[in-house]
Design a protein around this motif. Structure first.
Motif, short mmCIF file in Angstrom:
data_model
loop_
_atom_site.label_atom_id
_atom_site.label_comp_id
_atom_site.label_asym_id
_atom_site.label_seq_id
_atom_site.Cartn_x
_atom_site.Cartn_y
_atom_site.Cartn_z
N SER A 196 -1.63 4.50 -21.19
CA SER A 196 -2.94 4.64 -20.55
C SER A 196 -2.82 5.27 -19.16
O SER A 196 -3.70 6.02 -18.73
N TYR A 197 -1.74 4.99 -18.45
CA TYR A 197 -1.51 5.60 -17.13
C TYR A 197 -1.13 7.07 -17.27
O TYR A 197 -1.55 7.90 -16.47
N LEU A 198 -0.33 7.36 -18.26
CA LEU A 198 0.09 8.74 -18.47
C LEU A 198 -1.08 9.62 -18.87
O LEU A 198 -1.20 10.76 -18.42
N ARG A 199 -1.97 9.09 -19.71
CA ARG A 199 -3.14 9.86 -20.16
C ARG A 199 -4.01 10.29 -18.99
O ARG A 199 -4.57 11.38 -19.00
N ARG A 200 -4.13 9.43 -18.01
CA ARG A 200 -4.99 9.77 -16.88
C ARG A 200 -4.20 10.30 -15.68
O ARG A 200 -4.73 10.41 -14.58
N ARG A 201 -2.92 10.59 -15.93
CA ARG A 201 -2.05 11.18 -14.91
C ARG A 201 -1.96 10.32 -13.66
O ARG A 201 -1.96 10.83 -12.53
N ALA A 202 -1.87 9.03 -13.86
CA ALA A 202 -1.78 8.09 -12.74
C ALA A 202 -0.40 8.19 -12.08
O ALA A 202 0.58 8.61 -12.69
N THR A 203 -0.37 7.80 -10.83
CA THR A 203 0.86 7.85 -10.05
C THR A 203 1.57 6.49 -10.08
O THR A 203 0.99 5.47 -10.45
N ALA A 204 2.81 6.50 -9.63
CA ALA A 204 3.57 5.26 -9.49
C ALA A 204 2.87 4.33 -8.49
O ALA A 204 2.85 3.11 -8.67
N ARG A 205 2.27 4.90 -7.48
CA ARG A 205 1.56 4.09 -6.47
C ARG A 205 0.40 3.34 -7.12
O ARG A 205 0.19 2.15 -6.85
N GLU A 206 -0.36 4.03 -7.97
CA GLU A 206 -1.48 3.37 -8.66
C GLU A 206 -0.98 2.21 -9.51
O GLU A 206 -1.58 1.13 -9.53
N ARG A 207 0.12 2.43 -10.21
CA ARG A 207 0.69 1.36 -11.04
C ARG A 207 1.16 0.20 -10.18
O ARG A 207 0.94 -0.97 -10.51
N ALA A 208 1.81 0.50 -9.07
CA ALA A 208 2.29 -0.56 -8.17
C ALA A 208 1.14 -1.39 -7.63
O ALA A 208 1.22 -2.62 -7.57
N VAL A 209 0.05 -0.73 -7.26
CA VAL A 209 -1.11 -1.47 -6.75
C VAL A 209 -1.67 -2.38 -7.85
O VAL A 209 -2.03 -3.53 -7.59
N THR A 210 -1.73 -1.88 -9.08
CA THR A 210 -2.20 -2.70 -10.19
C THR A 210 -1.29 -3.90 -10.40
O THR A 210 -1.76 -5.04 -10.56
N LEU A 211 0.01 -3.67 -10.39
CA LEU A 211 0.95 -4.78 -10.58
C LEU A 211 0.94 -5.76 -9.42
O LEU A 211 1.15 -6.95 -9.60
N PHE A 212 0.67 -5.27 -8.23
CA PHE A 212 0.51 -6.14 -7.06
C PHE A 212 -0.55 -7.21 -7.36
O PHE A 212 -0.36 -8.39 -7.06
N GLY A 213 -1.64 -6.78 -8.01
CA GLY A 213 -2.69 -7.73 -8.40
C GLY A 213 -2.29 -8.58 -9.59
O GLY A 213 -2.44 -9.79 -9.58
N LYS A 214 -1.76 -7.94 -10.64
CA LYS A 214 -1.40 -8.68 -11.85
C LYS A 214 -0.33 -9.74 -11.60
O LYS A 214 -0.33 -10.79 -12.22
N LEU A 215 0.60 -9.43 -10.70
CA LEU A 215 1.67 -10.38 -10.39
C LEU A 215 1.25 -11.37 -9.29
O LEU A 215 2.04 -12.19 -8.86
N ARG A 216 0.01 -11.25 -8.86
CA ARG A 216 -0.61 -12.15 -7.88
C ARG A 216 0.08 -12.14 -6.51
O ARG A 216 0.07 -13.13 -5.78
N VAL A 217 0.67 -11.02 -6.15
CA VAL A 217 1.34 -10.92 -4.87
C VAL A 217 0.33 -11.05 -3.73
O VAL A 217 0.66 -11.54 -2.64
N TRP A 218 -0.89 -10.68 -3.97
CA TRP A 218 -1.96 -10.78 -2.98
C TRP A 218 -2.40 -12.22 -2.75
O TRP A 218 -3.10 -12.53 -1.79
N ASP A 219 -1.99 -13.12 -3.62
CA ASP A 219 -2.53 -14.48 -3.64
C ASP A 219 -1.62 -15.46 -2.88
O ASP A 219 -1.19 -16.47 -3.43
N THR A 220 -1.32 -15.14 -1.63
CA THR A 220 -0.51 -16.04 -0.80
C THR A 220 -1.35 -16.54 0.36
O THR A 220 -2.28 -15.87 0.80
N GLN A 221 -0.99 -17.70 0.85
CA GLN A 221 -1.79 -18.35 1.89
C GLN A 221 -1.95 -17.47 3.13
O GLN A 221 -3.03 -17.39 3.69
N ASP A 222 -0.88 -16.81 3.56
CA ASP A 222 -0.94 -16.01 4.78
C ASP A 222 -1.13 -14.52 4.52
O ASP A 222 -0.97 -13.71 5.43
N ASN A 223 -1.47 -14.15 3.28
CA ASN A 223 -1.66 -12.74 2.92
C ASN A 223 -0.46 -11.89 3.34
O ASN A 223 -0.61 -10.81 3.92
N ASN A 224 0.74 -12.42 3.05
CA ASN A 224 1.95 -11.73 3.48
C ASN A 224 2.95 -11.52 2.34
O ASN A 224 4.15 -11.53 2.53
#
Length: 172
Positions: free
Chosen positions: A60-88
Protein backbone atom coordinates in the motif's frame (compact mmCIF):
# COMPACT_ATOMS: atom_id res chain seq x y z
CA UNK A 1 15.52 3.99 -17.46
CA UNK A 2 12.02 5.45 -17.55
CA UNK A 3 9.89 6.22 -14.50
CA UNK A 4 7.93 2.98 -14.90
CA UNK A 5 11.19 1.00 -14.78
CA UNK A 6 12.28 2.76 -11.59
CA UNK A 7 8.95 2.00 -9.96
CA UNK A 8 9.17 -1.66 -10.93
CA UNK A 9 12.68 -1.96 -9.49
CA UNK A 10 11.56 -0.27 -6.25
CA UNK A 11 8.55 -2.58 -6.03
CA UNK A 12 10.71 -5.68 -6.47
CA UNK A 13 13.36 -4.44 -4.02
CA UNK A 14 10.76 -3.83 -1.32
CA UNK A 15 8.61 -6.89 -1.89
CA UNK A 16 11.68 -9.12 -1.90
CA UNK A 17 12.54 -8.17 1.70
CA UNK A 18 10.73 -9.13 4.88
CA UNK A 19 11.16 -9.44 8.65
CA UNK A 20 13.54 -12.36 8.12
CA UNK A 21 15.88 -10.03 6.23
CA UNK A 22 15.62 -7.54 9.08
CA UNK A 23 16.56 -10.26 11.59
CA UNK A 24 19.51 -11.42 9.48
CA UNK A 25 20.73 -7.85 8.96
CA UNK A 26 20.86 -7.18 12.71
CA UNK A 27 21.59 -10.72 13.93
CA UNK A 28 20.35 -12.34 17.12
CA UNK A 29 23.33 -11.04 19.11
CA UNK A 30 22.73 -7.56 17.73
CA UNK A 31 19.04 -7.71 18.67
CA UNK A 32 19.89 -8.74 22.24
CA UNK A 33 22.58 -6.05 22.47
CA UNK A 34 20.25 -3.32 21.19
CA UNK A 35 17.51 -4.31 23.63
CA UNK A 36 20.03 -4.26 26.50
CA UNK A 37 21.24 -0.81 25.39
CA UNK A 38 17.68 0.52 25.41
CA UNK A 39 17.03 -0.96 28.88
CA UNK A 40 20.28 0.49 30.27
CA UNK A 41 19.61 3.86 28.65
CA UNK A 42 16.08 4.17 30.00
CA UNK A 43 17.36 3.80 33.59
CA UNK A 44 19.07 7.19 33.25
CA UNK A 45 16.24 9.28 31.75
CA UNK A 46 12.45 9.37 31.62
CA UNK A 47 12.25 8.99 27.84
CA UNK A 48 11.36 5.89 25.85
CA UNK A 49 13.36 4.56 22.90
CA UNK A 50 11.90 2.20 20.29
CA UNK A 51 13.85 0.67 17.43
CA UNK A 52 12.09 -0.65 14.34
CA UNK A 53 13.79 -2.37 11.41
CA UNK A 54 11.71 -3.07 8.34
CA UNK A 55 12.81 -5.09 5.33
CA UNK A 56 10.61 -3.33 2.77
CA UNK A 57 7.58 -1.11 2.63
CA UNK A 58 4.11 -2.67 2.47
CA UNK A 59 2.49 -2.72 -0.94
CA UNK A 60 0.00 0.00 0.00
CA UNK A 61 2.93 2.38 0.65
CA UNK A 62 4.65 1.45 -2.58
CA UNK A 63 1.47 2.00 -4.62
CA UNK A 64 1.21 5.56 -3.41
CA UNK A 65 4.96 6.15 -3.59
CA UNK A 66 5.23 6.84 0.12
CA UNK A 67 8.56 7.67 1.70
CA UNK A 68 10.40 6.01 4.56
CA UNK A 69 9.59 9.11 6.62
CA UNK A 70 5.84 8.59 6.09
CA UNK A 71 6.16 4.98 7.18
CA UNK A 72 8.20 5.95 10.25
CA UNK A 73 5.58 8.50 11.29
CA UNK A 74 2.87 5.86 10.92
CA UNK A 75 4.84 3.35 12.97
CA UNK A 76 5.54 6.03 15.58
CA UNK A 77 1.77 6.03 16.16
CA UNK A 78 1.18 2.28 15.77
CA UNK A 79 3.96 1.46 18.23
CA UNK A 80 2.53 4.09 20.61
CA UNK A 81 5.82 5.96 20.90
CA UNK A 82 3.79 9.17 21.19
CA UNK A 83 1.98 7.77 24.23
CA UNK A 84 4.46 8.63 27.00
CA UNK A 85 3.82 10.75 30.05
CA UNK A 86 6.42 13.40 29.17
CA UNK A 87 5.95 13.23 25.37
CA UNK A 88 9.58 12.22 25.06
CA UNK A 89 9.49 8.96 23.12
CA UNK A 90 11.83 8.43 20.18
CA UNK A 91 11.51 5.99 17.28
CA UNK A 92 14.67 4.95 15.46
CA UNK A 93 13.51 3.46 12.15
CA UNK A 94 15.59 1.65 9.55
CA UNK A 95 14.16 0.69 6.15
CA UNK A 96 16.55 -1.90 4.72
CA UNK A 97 15.31 -1.87 1.12
CA UNK A 98 16.21 1.80 0.75
CA UNK A 99 18.90 2.03 3.46
CA UNK A 100 16.85 4.91 4.87
CA UNK A 101 17.09 6.04 8.46
CA UNK A 102 14.40 8.06 10.16
CA UNK A 103 14.34 9.34 13.72
CA UNK A 104 10.97 10.50 14.96
CA UNK A 105 10.85 12.22 18.34
CA UNK A 106 7.75 13.21 20.23
CA UNK A 107 6.97 16.88 20.78
CA UNK A 108 8.48 17.08 24.28
CA UNK A 109 11.96 16.27 22.99
CA UNK A 110 11.51 17.75 19.53
CA UNK A 111 10.87 21.16 21.07
CA UNK A 112 14.34 21.01 22.65
CA UNK A 113 16.42 19.49 19.84
CA UNK A 114 16.92 21.35 16.56
CA UNK A 115 16.04 19.56 13.32
CA UNK A 116 19.66 19.93 12.18
CA UNK A 117 20.80 17.84 15.14
CA UNK A 118 18.41 15.02 14.20
CA UNK A 119 19.60 15.21 10.59
CA UNK A 120 23.26 15.02 11.68
CA UNK A 121 22.47 11.92 13.71
CA UNK A 122 20.85 10.26 10.69
CA UNK A 123 23.92 11.08 8.57
CA UNK A 124 26.17 9.51 11.22
CA UNK A 125 24.06 6.33 11.21
CA UNK A 126 24.09 6.20 7.42
CA UNK A 127 27.86 5.76 7.37
CA UNK A 128 27.60 2.47 9.31
CA UNK A 129 24.67 1.32 7.17
CA UNK A 130 26.57 1.90 3.93
CA UNK A 131 29.05 -0.67 5.22
CA UNK A 132 26.15 -3.01 6.18
CA UNK A 133 26.94 -2.55 9.88
CA UNK A 134 23.29 -2.17 10.82
CA UNK A 135 23.53 -3.19 14.48
CA UNK A 136 26.49 -0.83 14.96
CA UNK A 137 24.64 2.08 13.36
CA UNK A 138 21.57 1.46 15.50
CA UNK A 139 23.75 1.20 18.63
CA UNK A 140 25.30 4.56 17.75
CA UNK A 141 21.82 6.02 17.32
CA UNK A 142 20.71 4.69 20.72
CA UNK A 143 23.82 6.26 22.30
CA UNK A 144 23.14 9.62 20.65
CA UNK A 145 19.44 9.60 21.59
CA UNK A 146 20.43 8.52 25.11
CA UNK A 147 22.68 11.59 25.43
CA UNK A 148 19.85 13.90 24.36
CA UNK A 149 17.33 12.29 26.70
CA UNK A 150 19.70 12.40 29.69
CA UNK A 151 20.41 16.05 28.93
CA UNK A 152 16.76 17.08 28.65
CA UNK A 153 14.85 14.45 30.68
CA UNK A 154 17.20 13.01 33.32
CA UNK A 155 15.86 10.43 35.74
CA UNK A 156 15.59 11.66 39.30
CA UNK A 157 16.93 9.38 42.04
CA UNK A 158 14.05 7.91 44.01
CA UNK A 159 11.38 9.21 41.61
CA UNK A 160 9.20 6.74 39.69
CA UNK A 161 10.53 5.93 36.23
CA UNK A 162 8.19 3.33 34.75
CA UNK A 163 9.06 1.51 31.55
CA UNK A 164 6.18 2.74 29.40
CA UNK A 165 7.00 0.86 26.17
CA UNK A 166 8.56 -2.49 25.24
CA UNK A 167 12.35 -2.44 24.77
CA UNK A 168 12.73 -5.19 22.15
CA UNK A 169 13.59 -4.25 18.56
CA UNK A 170 10.52 -4.45 16.29
CA UNK A 171 11.17 -6.38 13.08
CA UNK A 172 8.80 -5.96 10.15
Amino acid sequence: MNNHGHLLIRLLKHRWRDAGDARRAIGDDGLRDLQARVIDSEREHTGEIRICVEGGLPLSYLRRRATARERAVTLFGKLRVWDTQDNNGVLIYLLLADHRIEIIADRGLNALVPEAQWAALAVQMAAAFRENHFAQGLAEAVAAVHTLLVQHFPATAGAPNPNELPDAVVLL
